[in-house]
Every structure is written in C-alpha cells, then in structure tokens.
Write an enzyme that holds these catalytic residues in place. Structure first.
Site, PDB file in Angstrom:
ATOM      1  CG  ASP A  63     -43.614 -12.344-118.638  1.00 21.90           C
ATOM      2  OD1 ASP A  63     -44.707 -12.225-119.189  1.00 21.90           O
ATOM      3  OD2 ASP A  63     -42.706 -11.487-118.721  1.00 21.90           O
ATOM      4  CD  GLU A 114     -45.427 -14.559-122.880  1.00 23.03           C
ATOM      5  OE1 GLU A 114     -46.163 -13.857-123.581  1.00 23.03           O
ATOM      6  OE2 GLU A 114     -44.537 -14.075-122.165  1.00 23.03           O
TER       7      GLU A 114
HETATM    8  C1  GLC Z   1     -45.783 -10.976-121.457  1.00 23.25           C
HETATM    9  C2  GLC Z   1     -47.195 -10.803-120.977  1.00 23.25           C
HETATM   10  C3  GLC Z   1     -47.797  -9.574-121.590  1.00 23.25           C
HETATM   11  C4  GLC Z   1     -46.909  -8.384-121.284  1.00 23.25           C
HETATM   12  C5  GLC Z   1     -45.504  -8.644-121.787  1.00 23.25           C
HETATM   13  C6  GLC Z   1     -44.567  -7.525-121.425  1.00 23.25           C
HETATM   14  O1  GLC Z   1     -45.757 -11.260-122.814  1.00 23.25           O
HETATM   15  O2  GLC Z   1     -47.963 -11.935-121.253  1.00 23.25           O
HETATM   16  O3  GLC Z   1     -49.094  -9.347-121.118  1.00 23.25           O
HETATM   17  O4  GLC Z   1     -47.418  -7.224-121.872  1.00 23.25           O
HETATM   18  O5  GLC Z   1     -45.022  -9.832-121.188  1.00 23.25           O
HETATM   19  O6  GLC Z   1     -44.563  -7.245-120.072  1.00 23.25           O
END
Ligand code: GLC
Ligand code: CA
Length: 565
Positions: free
Chosen positions: A228, A289
């Site tokens: 993430d 991500e």
């Molecule tokens: C990532 C997740 C998203 C979340 C963000 C902050 O981008 O995919 O859903 O809001 O992190 O936590």
C-alpha cells in the site's frame, strides 16, 4: 527424538500444508505462477456476509471460493482485514498480527488459506507499510514521551511557531499533513488522515519489525502482498517545503503542491529490494500500489534488476478514462518497452468503476465486455476488482450524512469519496442482493435484480458469462499467456487492434471503441502472422466462425478475438 526436534518436525508438516512450494511456483516453461495468474481484489467488508450482520467477512469469502474458481481467478488480494478503528476502512491498522473481529478470527483466516490451497486459489493480503492507526500500540507508546523507545518509529517535529506545523505539506485527505500532539508539544506527520501516522522508515527497527510482519503471514500460507502507498513511504530528511503550483485550490480547498519532498524519495527503492528478498524466500509475490506519472517512475518500481516489486500496477493505463485507441496504444507501448512484466488494472476500491468511467449510458454492457477484452488479452498479469465481472456500477452517496468514506466526509460535496465503488457484491435477485439478510453497511446498487451472479449465470449473453469465457480462453491459450504483443493498424483512431504471437501461432484482437459498426482490414505486416483467414475464438457480438482478415466487421463497442489459421 528430542522434544525440540519433534516440535520442529511438526511445524514443518504444518507449514508444508499451507505454504506454496517452489514446485508450484514455476510452470513447465519456467514462468513464475503470477505471470499467468488472474488476480481478483476483494473488499472484505462488501463481498459476502456469512453471519448476517451487514458486514462481509472471511467465512463469507471462503464460501465463494468455488465461484471464484469457476470464474477463473487464480489469486485473491484481500484489502485490509486487520484490527482497525476503520477511520479509513482498514487502511488504519491497529494490529498487524490479527483479524478484525468484524471479519472473523485468525482461525477463519487459516481456514480460508487451507481451502484456497485445496481449490488452487492463492490468498494475498494488503501490507499497509507506510503508516499505522493512531490506536496501534506502537504509536500509543511513541506519543507518550519524547524518550519512549518507539518515539522514533514515527515522524515528529517541532512546529514553526505557535499553532504552526513544521512545513507546508498537505494531507491527501485535506488540510495540513501534520497534527499537533499535546502530550509532548510536537507535531507528527500523516500523509493521509490524521489518525494514520506515517512510520519512519529511516529507522532500521521499523524495517525489521515490518518485515517480520510479512514473514509471520507467509508462514501461515499467505502467497504475497499488495504493498500500500509505497510512493509516500519516505519524506525528505530535512522536511523541506513543497513548491506551491499556481493559485488554484484542490477539491479540499488546499493549495496545489508539487509533491517533490513528500513523495517518491529514492530511499524507498532500498526497502523494496530488501522486502523482495524476504518475499522470494517464500515464493511470494509483491504487487505495488504504484501511482506514477510517467513510465520511468513505473520502471523504477520493477527495480534495476527486476529485484523490487514483481507486479507494479500500471495506473496510467487505468487513468486513460476515455475510449481512445491512440491513448491505450501509447500506454501499452510504454509498459511493453519498460522491460518489466506488464500489470493491467482498470478498477479498484479507490477508482470509479469501469461501467461509469467508460460507459456512455446506452451501450454500457457492451462497453463492459469491451474493456474486459482489453485488459484480459494483453501480455501481462491482470488484476480484477470484485463486481466488474457482473457490470456493477458506482452507487454514490446521495446525502452527506450517508457518507462512510473519510475522503467524502472531508470533501463533500466536491469530493463525495469512494463509497460508490465499494458497495456490496450482488449475488442474487433477492433482498440485499443475497449479500446479507440485514441492511448492509453500504446500500446495494438498485440494478441488482438484473446485475447479479445468479441471474447472469443463466443469461448466455451476460457480462458474467462473457468474463467466464474470456478467462477460460486466457487460461488455456498459450499464445494469450505468453505471446509477444504487436500493435496493428496503428493509425486507426476508432478501433484498437493487436496481435499476440507465440511459437508460430497468433491471436488477433480487434476492439471497436466507437458507437458505429466498423469494417477493419488488418495489416499484419508488422506481426508474425501471415494469413488471410482467422477463426473466431470469442466475440462480444454475433460473429461468423471464420472471418476474412481483410474485412472484419465489428459491432459498435464490439470485441473480436480470433486465431490465425
Ligand atoms: C491506499 C488505499 C486507499 C487508502 C489510502 C490511505 O491508497 O488504497 O484506500 O485510503 O491508502 O490509507
Ligand atoms: Ca458478517
């Protein structure tokens, strides 16, 4: 046998039953499993509710493994299911070593992993490595005093003056990225919501402890992680201000900044290389991500020696946001030329659904099939999002009091948040779409009586059956799995065509992105295919079983996939 040897032997037996072995990791031709796999993202709160409390859960996911197998998913990535105060719906983790009681128990997770192993579906979790919840015991300790051993696990600084944060950085969710902590009269840094303090990755103890989290889950049988928010893992060591761009404000009313000091710092690549080494020990895979603005940034995530993220998701492709063959062609060419294995995504829990983004309001079903035909026939790995296969559309909140996503609460009405793409999966035409017997945590889309798994399974022309056929074609056709990509008819601005070729065989893909029937004459000069005729493998409209490649007629928003003879 001494008791320790015995314990070791037992743990080996336990491990071997859940952990994926090297022999399962590579196919006969030496391709690692994830290059041929189709990944399927599950938002656990919205997938299936086993105990009828309105909230999806792990036993719910477990009960749908047969469906996922039928559909053609090889691996699931479950968005965060860890204990969390749910300020950001799980992306605020208060304990990395457990399961949120809303979703079940560790035993349920073990059961899911075991069933997944039996049914050949790998389970990946979300590794929220950049920040924790402010309720995480690590942060609770850190904030208690400046001398606490965990203090330096997070990013603290004095303000510039009374009530003044240390610098001008803004949070992705609006306002300053710093929050004042009265316990020690210092500010802590949070790129996202204030209850999501960023970890300090410059501290080796953070790295050690976070890497241990992944080991612990790999040993339980987890096949990898989606990493993430990797781009915001590091910030500039001197905390320099970001330059402000122009005088316009963003959706939260904040100045627009060029995020050169709080994003994409070079140090993050060292962490990714070391994290990959740990993953490799367990034959695990890392999905990134990885939001990038150009192909060089994306390339960097693969690592100079393909030694960082196995699967950096290409969001530039997802961001095309219009049915434009030239734009898609350019994106495909870029990632094809990157030297890394392409990873295609069109939708997820942060992006509006394909049905809304590409639909024209009249041909949405055809367009859903068209887009499926695009990302599932390209060379690379595809990551699906739950519900795309039945044509779910965004169901955005209508009133501010209904908003559940923090982003929508802060940004209403200009930014309504992401609830719309996170609504319950539609299983049947019954109450609440068969998701739950009670009202679900987010409202089900009104179209569920037609758009649901059960009804669409019965309809030969449904989006679901199209996905099913497309995915089985993809799994059984060696050319689609491994064939090289060649763009065809590159000056056509209405129809996107390409060939995939492998060991003397070619598959041709013709995607009509316009609302009128198009006659396409494929020019195969640039490809390995030499033929005048092709056999239809799959089409989203009634097509002849054999076509003349000099004259392929493709229905409005139609997709045609054929094989050369
Ligand atoms: C990532 C997740 C998203 C979340 C963000 C902050 O981008 O995919 O859903 O809001 O992190 O936590
Ligand atoms: Ca439940």
């Amino acid at each position: 046998m001494c008791k320790y040897t015995l314990a070791f032997a037992i743990s080996l037996v336990l491990l071997s039953s859940t952990v994926w072995a090297q022999k399962d990791a590579v196919d006969a031709e030496g391709h690692p499993w994830w290059k041929h796999a189709v990944f399927y993202e599950i938002y656990p709160r919205s997938f299936a509710d086993s105990n009828n409390d309105g909230i999806g859960d792990l036993p719910g996911i477990n009960s749908k493994l047969d469906y996922l197998h039928w559909l053609g998913a090889d691996a699931i990535w479950i968005a965060p299911m860890f204990p969390s105060p749910q300020v950001d719906w799980g992306y605020d983790v208060s304990d990395f070593y457990n399961v949120n009681p809303d979703y079940g128990t560790l035993k349920d997770m073990d059961e899911l992993l075991a069933q997944g192993k039996k049914k050949d579906i790998r389970v990946l979790l979300d590794f929220v490595m950049t920040y924790t919840s402010d309720q995480n015991k690590w942060f609770q300790e850190a904030k208690s005093s400046k001398t606490n051993p965990k203090r330096d696990w997070f990013i603290w600084h004095d303000g510039k003056g009374a009530g003044q944060p240390p610098n001008n950085w803004t949070s992705n969710f609006g306002g300053s990225a710093w929050k004042y902590s009265p316990e020690t009269s210092q500010w802590y840094y949070h790129y996202f919501y204030p209850p999501q303090p960023n970890l300090n990755w410059r501290n080796p103890e953070v790295e050690k402890n976070m890497f241990d989290v992944t080991r612990w889950w790999y040993k339980r049988g987890v096949a990898g992680f989606r990493l993430d928010a990797v781009d915001v893992m590091y910030v500039d060591a001197q905390l320099k201000d970001n330059p402000v761009v122009g005088t316009e404000k963003n959706a939260f009313g904040d100045p627009v900044e060029n995020e050169i000091n709080d994003k994409n710092q070079p140090e993050l690549h060292g962490v990714l290389q070391r994290l990959r080494k740990v993953a490799d020990e367990y034959n695990a895979v890392l999905i990134g991500e990885t939001w990038t603005s150009d192909i060089d940034q994306l390339k960097a995530y693969y690592g100079a020696h393909n030694d960082e993220v196995n699967m950096p998701m290409n969001f530039m492709f997802a961001n095309v946001n219009k049915l434009s063959p030239p734009d898609f062609r350019k994106q495909i060419q870029w990632v094809e030329g990157s030297g890394g294995w392409p990873v295609y995504v069109l939708s997820n829990h942060d992006i509006r659904r394909v049905y809304d983004r590409y639909g024209d309001g009249q041909h949405n079903d055809q367009i859903a099939k068209l887009m499926a035909s695009l990302y599932l026939t390209l060379r690379g790995t595809a990551v699906m999002y739950y519900g795309e296969e039945i044509g779910m559309e965004n169901n955005d909140p209508k009133r501010p009091e209904d908003v559940k996503d923090s982003m929508g609460k802060v940004g209403w009405p200009t930014q309504k948040g992401r609830d719309g793409e996170r609504t319950p999966m539609q299983w049947t035409a019954e109450t609440n779409a068969g998701f739950s017997t009670v009202a679900p945590w987010l409202p089900v889309d009104e179209r569920y009586k037609t758009y649901n798994v059960e009804s669409e399974k019965r309809d030969a022309n449904s989006i679901l059956n199209y996905y099913h056929q497309l995915l089985s074609l993809r799994h059984t056709n060696q050319v689609l799995l491994d064939g090289k990509y060649t763009a065809l008819n590159e000056s056509d601005s209405n129809v996107l065509s390409y060939a995939r070729s492998y060991k003397g065989k070619s598959v041709l893909v013709v995607l009509n992105m316009s609302d009128t029937t198009r006659k396409v004459s494929l020019n195969l000069a640039s490809s390995d295919a030499h033929t005048k005729k092709a056999a239809t493998l799959l089409a989203s409209f009634p097509a002849a079983s054999q076509v003349d490649i000099g004259e392929i007629s493709v229905a409005p928003f139609g997709a045609w996939i054929g094989e050369t003879e």
